[in-house]
Each structure stands twice: as structure tokens, then as C-alpha cells.
Design an enzyme around this catalytic site. Sequence first.
Site, PDB file in Angstrom:
ATOM      1  N   ASP A  47       4.985 -12.190  -3.435  1.00  0.00           N
ATOM      2  CA  ASP A  47       6.040 -11.230  -3.115  1.00  0.00           C
ATOM      3  C   ASP A  47       5.685 -10.434  -1.862  1.00  0.00           C
ATOM      4  OD1 ASP A  47       8.451  -9.527  -4.563  1.00  0.00           O
ATOM      5  OD2 ASP A  47       7.139  -8.288  -3.325  1.00  0.00           O
ATOM      6  N   TYR A  52       6.280  -5.024   5.191  1.00  0.00           N
ATOM      7  CA  TYR A  52       4.828  -5.096   4.943  1.00  0.00           C
ATOM      8  C   TYR A  52       4.096  -5.627   6.182  1.00  0.00           C
ATOM      9  CZ  TYR A  52       6.304  -5.069  -0.032  1.00  0.00           C
ATOM     10  OH  TYR A  52       6.876  -4.809  -1.244  1.00  0.00           O
ATOM     11  N   LYS A  77      11.951  -9.519   1.662  1.00  0.00           N
ATOM     12  CA  LYS A  77      12.986  -8.477   1.515  1.00  0.00           C
ATOM     13  C   LYS A  77      13.511  -8.014   2.869  1.00  0.00           C
ATOM     14  CE  LYS A  77      10.162  -6.897  -2.351  1.00  0.00           C
ATOM     15  NZ  LYS A  77       8.777  -7.036  -1.836  1.00  0.00           N
ATOM     16  N   HIS A 110      15.894  -4.426   0.140  1.00  0.00           N
ATOM     17  CA  HIS A 110      14.711  -3.646  -0.239  1.00  0.00           C
ATOM     18  C   HIS A 110      15.059  -2.281  -0.859  1.00  0.00           C
ATOM     19  CE1 HIS A 110      10.189  -3.511   0.899  1.00  0.00           C
ATOM     20  NE2 HIS A 110      10.398  -2.881  -0.231  1.00  0.00           N
ATOM     21  N   VAL A 232      -6.426  -7.303  -3.142  1.00  0.00           N
ATOM     22  CA  VAL A 232      -6.939  -8.092  -2.018  1.00  0.00           C
ATOM     23  C   VAL A 232      -8.357  -8.567  -2.339  1.00  0.00           C
ATOM     24  CG1 VAL A 232      -5.483  -6.984  -0.288  1.00  0.00           C
ATOM     25  CG2 VAL A 232      -7.724  -5.999  -0.804  1.00  0.00           C
TER      26      VAL A 232
HETATM   27  P1  A2P Z   1      -7.338  -3.711  -4.422  1.00  0.00           P
HETATM   28  O1  A2P Z   1      -6.201  -4.328  -3.651  1.00  0.00           O
HETATM   29  O2  A2P Z   1      -8.327  -3.023  -3.563  1.00  0.00           O
HETATM   30  O3  A2P Z   1      -7.950  -4.670  -5.403  1.00  0.00           O
HETATM   31  P2  A2P Z   1      -0.142  -1.938  -7.943  1.00  0.00           P
HETATM   32  O4  A2P Z   1       0.028  -3.424  -8.016  1.00  0.00           O
HETATM   33  O5  A2P Z   1       0.357  -1.186  -9.109  1.00  0.00           O
HETATM   34  O6  A2P Z   1       0.418  -1.375  -6.646  1.00  0.00           O
HETATM   35  O7  A2P Z   1      -1.710  -1.629  -7.923  1.00  0.00           O
HETATM   36  C1  A2P Z   1      -2.497  -2.057  -6.860  1.00  0.00           C
HETATM   37  C2  A2P Z   1      -3.746  -1.234  -6.783  1.00  0.00           C
HETATM   38  O8  A2P Z   1      -4.580  -1.505  -7.926  1.00  0.00           O
HETATM   39  C3  A2P Z   1      -4.542  -1.585  -5.574  1.00  0.00           C
HETATM   40  O9  A2P Z   1      -5.166  -0.387  -5.139  1.00  0.00           O
HETATM   41  C4  A2P Z   1      -5.568  -2.582  -6.080  1.00  0.00           C
HETATM   42  O10 A2P Z   1      -6.745  -2.507  -5.325  1.00  0.00           O
HETATM   43  C5  A2P Z   1      -5.810  -2.094  -7.487  1.00  0.00           C
HETATM   44  N1  A2P Z   1      -6.104  -3.194  -8.438  1.00  0.00           N
HETATM   45  C6  A2P Z   1      -5.432  -4.359  -8.580  1.00  0.00           C
HETATM   46  N2  A2P Z   1      -5.940  -5.095  -9.586  1.00  0.00           N
HETATM   47  C7  A2P Z   1      -6.976  -4.387 -10.094  1.00  0.00           C
HETATM   48  C8  A2P Z   1      -7.901  -4.629 -11.143  1.00  0.00           C
HETATM   49  N3  A2P Z   1      -7.862  -5.731 -11.858  1.00  0.00           N
HETATM   50  N4  A2P Z   1      -8.842  -3.670 -11.373  1.00  0.00           N
HETATM   51  C9  A2P Z   1      -8.897  -2.538 -10.651  1.00  0.00           C
HETATM   52  N5  A2P Z   1      -8.031  -2.255  -9.647  1.00  0.00           N
HETATM   53  C10 A2P Z   1      -7.077  -3.169  -9.364  1.00  0.00           C
END
Ligand code: A2P
Length: 274
Positions: A47, A52, A77, A110, A232
Amino acid sequence: MSVEKTKKLSNGSIIPRLGLGVWKAQDGEEAMNSVKWALEAGYRLIDTAEVYKNEVSVGEGIRMSGVPREEIFITTKLWNTDQGYESTLKAFDESLNKLGLDYVDLYLIHWPVKGKYKDSWRAMEEIYQSGRAKAIGVSNFHQHHLEDLLKDAQVVPVLDQIELHPRLTQEPLRAFLAENNIAVEAWSPLGQGNILEEPILVEIGKKYNKTPAQVIIRWHLQNDIIVIPKSVHQERIKQNIDVFDFELTDEDMEQINQLNKNERFGSNPEKFDF
Ligand code: A2P
């Protein structure tokens, strides 16, 4: 409650219920690798969005993964400043070019830009009829936006992508969408990472040997919500899709529902300054 890996949308398109979100994944290596790692880990939904600014890297990640295009569901989007009939047609072509694709699986408006989204939707309907977007939908639309759009729409949006997580469970809007056969997709499904230390999520996770992130993702899936957590990091990307081997009980689900505070981490569509 077992969860299917895909969901049939109202137009017949099949969408994976779990995908990778790439908002805030930096254009270049970061976005490219996230997409590649996700596809390698078994994700089949990516997505992105024009705003972005990583559509080029998303396209590269797809090609680098070696996964056949037809196995992947790609969403992008239309950005707010591109809304309007002609400008939507143009923006769509530009997104396809950046992605290096000849179609997307889903194209979304969007945000509900006042006075513009109906003209944008007419263009989206044409794009849909041309086959270059296999499905069309909206994001951040509230009930009144959808009621207004549906007055003139020839094609009903297949889904509405909204901010949704245990702190913002959106129950009235979800009920309206269900009545209208519009699927629900959650953005910021992990509350942008802000709710991962909630004691109840930690506690529930311990029972199943799962992390709070996995518990939240499973909660979305068991609520029939399409979910696109962003990460990421390769380990987290893998972790976030490892949610098909456990089940939350009704009691777990209810405890998670209780976290709702109608709290947003992103913009409110009613107050968003276009
Ligand atoms: P990062 O990209 O550094 O891994 P959302 O999808 O609700 O926007 O949440 C994304 C945020 O949660 C990002 O800051 C991501 O950080 C973090 N995140 C995604 N998966 C996990 C995970 N399994 N454990 C901890 N943090 C996570």
C-alpha cells in the site's frame, strides 16, 4: 475464529487481508528493501500513495523480489492537490509511470477534499472502466462523505481506508461500511507504534507467545478489517505476517475493544486543512 488470507471485494477483486504499508518509508533503499523483504516473507499486498513519494522505489522492490506481478496487489492513492477530473487522470498516469506498472489493483482518493472529490471520482470511474485500476475506493471518508459521493457515483467504492486501531475502533463508521458492502482497511493499524506497550496487549500476547504488534494485527483480522502495518525492519516485517497460527478468544477481543478512546494519531478528516 480462523481467518482467510484474502477477501473478495464487492467488484469481485480479491485482496489480501494483510499487507505492507509504506507511509514514511524513505524513497530509495529503505522503501525498496521493505517491499522486497515483505514479498519474500509472503506478503502480497503493498500500500503506497503519491504523497509518500516512494512509488518509484516500491516499483523497484516489486521487480527485485522476482514475485510475478499478477500475484501482487498494489494500491496507490490520489493526492489532494491533484483532485479534480482532468488532474486525476493525469495524476493516475504519473503514479503508474513512477511505479513502472501498467495497472494497479486499487486506486484510492486519499482524502475527501471538499468540492472536488466527486469530479475526482468520475475520473476514477473512467480509469476503472479502462482496466488500468482493477478496483477503486476511498480513504478517510466518513459516512456523510460517502452518502454524498454515492448520490452521483456509478461505481460504489470497494473499500474505505481509515485510521483504525485499538485506541480508535471506529465502530459506527464500520457498521455503515458493512451495511453498504464497503470493505474496511486500517491505516496506522498499530497506532503508529504508540500502543505497543499497553499492558493488556503484552499480557494477551504472552498467552500465545506473540508480541503486542501481532496481537493487534490479529485483532484487526478477526474483525474483518484489512490491515497494512508499516515497518522498514526485516524482522518486524516477518513478525507482522506471522499471525495465522493463533486465535484470540472473544474475551481477548473484548479486552482489546476496551482500549478504545476515540483517539487519533493522524489527521481528522473533518478538520484536515486542505
Ligand atoms: P519501523 O518501521 O521502524 O519498524 P503503523 O503501521 O500503525 O503506522 O505503525 C508503524 C510503526 O510501528 C512504525 O514506527 C514501525 O517502526 C513500528 N512497528 C511496526 N511493526 C512493529 C513491530 N512488530 N514491533 C515494534 N514496532 C513495530
